[in-house]
Design a protein around this motif. Sequence first.
Motif, PDB file in Angstrom:
ATOM      1  N   UNK A   1      35.205  39.578  24.518  1.00 46.22           N
ATOM      2  CA  UNK A   1      34.786  39.344  23.133  1.00 46.22           C
ATOM      3  C   UNK A   1      33.427  38.643  23.064  1.00 46.22           C
ATOM      4  N   UNK A   2      33.273  37.619  23.905  1.00 41.94           N
ATOM      5  CA  UNK A   2      32.006  36.868  23.894  1.00 41.94           C
ATOM      6  C   UNK A   2      30.841  37.750  24.346  1.00 41.94           C
ATOM      7  N   UNK A   3      31.105  38.633  25.295  1.00 42.50           N
ATOM      8  CA  UNK A   3      30.046  39.537  25.763  1.00 42.50           C
ATOM      9  C   UNK A   3      29.714  40.541  24.665  1.00 42.50           C
ATOM     10  N   UNK A   4      30.743  41.022  23.988  1.00 41.03           N
ATOM     11  CA  UNK A   4      30.521  41.985  22.892  1.00 41.03           C
ATOM     12  C   UNK A   4      29.666  41.345  21.798  1.00 41.03           C
ATOM     13  N   UNK A   5      29.935  40.077  21.520  1.00 42.93           N
ATOM     14  CA  UNK A   5      29.151  39.372  20.481  1.00 42.93           C
ATOM     15  C   UNK A   5      27.670  39.318  20.835  1.00 42.93           C
ATOM     16  N   UNK A   6      27.374  39.403  22.120  1.00 41.17           N
ATOM     17  CA  UNK A   6      25.959  39.398  22.535  1.00 41.17           C
ATOM     18  C   UNK A   6      25.429  40.815  22.734  1.00 41.17           C
ATOM     19  N   UNK A   7      26.213  41.772  22.306  1.00 38.94           N
ATOM     20  CA  UNK A   7      25.768  43.166  22.383  1.00 38.94           C
ATOM     21  C   UNK A   7      25.921  43.766  23.773  1.00 38.94           C
ATOM     22  N   UNK A   8      26.748  43.136  24.622  1.00 38.35           N
ATOM     23  CA  UNK A   8      26.908  43.646  25.983  1.00 38.35           C
ATOM     24  C   UNK A   8      28.162  44.512  26.076  1.00 38.35           C
TER      25      UNK A   8
ATOM     26  N   UNK B   1      30.443  44.800  34.176  1.00 30.89           N
ATOM     27  CA  UNK B   1      31.789  45.071  34.687  1.00 30.89           C
ATOM     28  C   UNK B   1      32.511  43.724  34.791  1.00 30.89           C
ATOM     29  N   UNK B   2      33.668  43.646  34.169  1.00 34.02           N
ATOM     30  CA  UNK B   2      34.438  42.384  34.163  1.00 34.02           C
ATOM     31  C   UNK B   2      35.866  42.663  34.645  1.00 34.02           C
ATOM     32  N   UNK B   3      36.536  41.633  35.165  1.00 31.11           N
ATOM     33  CA  UNK B   3      37.934  41.855  35.540  1.00 31.11           C
ATOM     34  C   UNK B   3      38.799  42.025  34.292  1.00 31.11           C
ATOM     35  N   UNK B   4      39.861  42.803  34.432  1.00 29.28           N
ATOM     36  CA  UNK B   4      40.744  43.081  33.296  1.00 29.28           C
ATOM     37  C   UNK B   4      41.590  41.856  32.954  1.00 29.28           C
ATOM     38  N   UNK B   5      41.870  41.693  31.667  1.00 27.43           N
ATOM     39  CA  UNK B   5      42.802  40.643  31.262  1.00 27.43           C
ATOM     40  C   UNK B   5      42.125  39.399  30.712  1.00 27.43           C
ATOM     41  N   UNK B   6      40.840  39.478  30.427  1.00 21.26           N
ATOM     42  CA  UNK B   6      40.108  38.292  29.942  1.00 21.26           C
ATOM     43  C   UNK B   6      39.461  38.623  28.595  1.00 21.26           C
ATOM     44  N   UNK B   7      40.332  38.674  27.588  1.00 20.62           N
ATOM     45  CA  UNK B   7      39.944  39.109  26.238  1.00 20.62           C
ATOM     46  C   UNK B   7      38.786  38.307  25.670  1.00 20.62           C
TER      47      UNK B   7
ATOM     48  N   UNK C   1      36.865  35.393  35.530  1.00 18.39           N
ATOM     49  CA  UNK C   1      35.982  36.390  34.905  1.00 18.39           C
ATOM     50  C   UNK C   1      34.512  35.971  34.913  1.00 18.39           C
ATOM     51  N   UNK C   2      34.214  34.763  35.407  1.00 17.78           N
ATOM     52  CA  UNK C   2      32.800  34.379  35.543  1.00 17.78           C
ATOM     53  C   UNK C   2      32.128  35.215  36.633  1.00 17.78           C
ATOM     54  N   UNK C   3      32.904  35.736  37.544  1.00 18.13           N
ATOM     55  CA  UNK C   3      32.341  36.635  38.560  1.00 18.13           C
ATOM     56  C   UNK C   3      32.376  38.058  37.995  1.00 18.13           C
ATOM     57  N   UNK C   4      31.339  38.344  37.215  1.00 18.08           N
ATOM     58  CA  UNK C   4      31.206  39.684  36.638  1.00 18.08           C
ATOM     59  C   UNK C   4      29.843  40.223  37.063  1.00 18.08           C
ATOM     60  N   UNK C   5      29.613  41.517  36.880  1.00 17.38           N
ATOM     61  CA  UNK C   5      28.323  42.066  37.325  1.00 17.38           C
ATOM     62  C   UNK C   5      27.689  42.934  36.246  1.00 17.38           C
ATOM     63  N   UNK C   6      26.415  42.692  36.039  1.00 24.44           N
ATOM     64  CA  UNK C   6      25.653  43.534  35.115  1.00 24.44           C
ATOM     65  C   UNK C   6      25.055  44.649  35.954  1.00 24.44           C
ATOM     66  N   UNK C   7      25.488  45.860  35.692  1.00 22.92           N
ATOM     67  CA  UNK C   7      24.937  47.011  36.418  1.00 22.92           C
ATOM     68  C   UNK C   7      24.322  47.947  35.377  1.00 22.92           C
TER      69      UNK C   7
ATOM     70  N   UNK D   1      27.263  32.229  28.196  1.00 22.90           N
ATOM     71  CA  UNK D   1      28.570  32.738  27.794  1.00 22.90           C
ATOM     72  C   UNK D   1      29.525  31.792  28.505  1.00 22.90           C
ATOM     73  N   UNK D   2      30.150  30.915  27.741  1.00 17.39           N
ATOM     74  CA  UNK D   2      30.972  29.869  28.357  1.00 17.39           C
ATOM     75  C   UNK D   2      32.366  30.401  28.657  1.00 17.39           C
ATOM     76  N   UNK D   3      32.746  30.268  29.916  1.00 16.93           N
ATOM     77  CA  UNK D   3      34.051  30.782  30.353  1.00 16.93           C
ATOM     78  C   UNK D   3      34.985  29.581  30.525  1.00 16.93           C
ATOM     79  N   UNK D   4      36.078  29.530  29.755  1.00 16.96           N
ATOM     80  CA  UNK D   4      36.992  28.388  29.886  1.00 16.96           C
ATOM     81  C   UNK D   4      37.750  28.412  31.215  1.00 16.96           C
ATOM     82  N   UNK D   5      38.281  27.252  31.577  1.00 21.19           N
ATOM     83  CA  UNK D   5      38.926  27.093  32.889  1.00 21.19           C
ATOM     84  C   UNK D   5      39.988  28.162  33.153  1.00 21.19           C
TER      85      UNK D   5
END
Length: 252
Positions: free
Chosen positions: A221-228, A211-217, A200-206, A191-195
Amino acid sequence: MFKNVIVKTPGKSYVNGLTTSDLGTPDYELLLEQHTAYIEALKACGVEVTHLAESEEYPDSTFVEDAAVLTPEFAIITNPGAESRNGEKEEIEAVLKKFYSKFHSITSGTLDGGDVLQVNEHFYVGISERTNQQGAEQFKGIVESEGYTATIVELQEFFHLKTGIAYLGDNIVAAAGEFLDHPDFATYEKVEIPAEDEYSANCIKVNDYVIIPKGFKETKQKLAERGLETIELEMSEFQKHDGGLSCLSLRF
Ligand code: CIR
């Protein structure tokens, strides 16, 4: 599946803690609100929360991830690389005695838990401002003696290894900056995170959520596309002191 997490309330001294950012002074009340929301999000992921009280003598001690690395079988007490944080490991070790009987410790160099990324039976260990070669090598030796494997990764720009990369299960990583094309992570789906969204690259799968920081649409979106499925949290007051979602808990 994670069953437990350890978190620690930030003390008032947090505002005087370490930072390299120029995002301003944290608002303590807002910080506490954000910490409470973090705990609620973890509970929604189905884990039992061990909640430690604040320690004013350790301004950065809400970032509990740096003081230990946990596996199902054993705990490694780290040796945090910032002098003002080194003593944090003592409280964490005492708390972990309730959950673990097998301990290892980093003694021959420095190592922060934020520089350790676990992918199943493999660990990546970053060499950073906080983790040195000796600490990383001792860590590698410890996990290898326990049947795990490890790769040491020299960081170029990130503060900690997990500042720029997170493992999301199913061979997928969220990666930013130097990790987008890094040979050590070439075999993962990314999941490529632009500069501009790097935080938001520091997220956690629990368990079932990321869980991702707010404000990184775009990240959401990219996580949703992978069913996360994601839970978004406002993290502004932690970001001001270089902290992200992973730093605020030990998950095991
Ligand atoms: C520090 O400089 O140590 C804290 N202000 C931030 C620690 C963040 N921890 C982490 O990324 N694992």
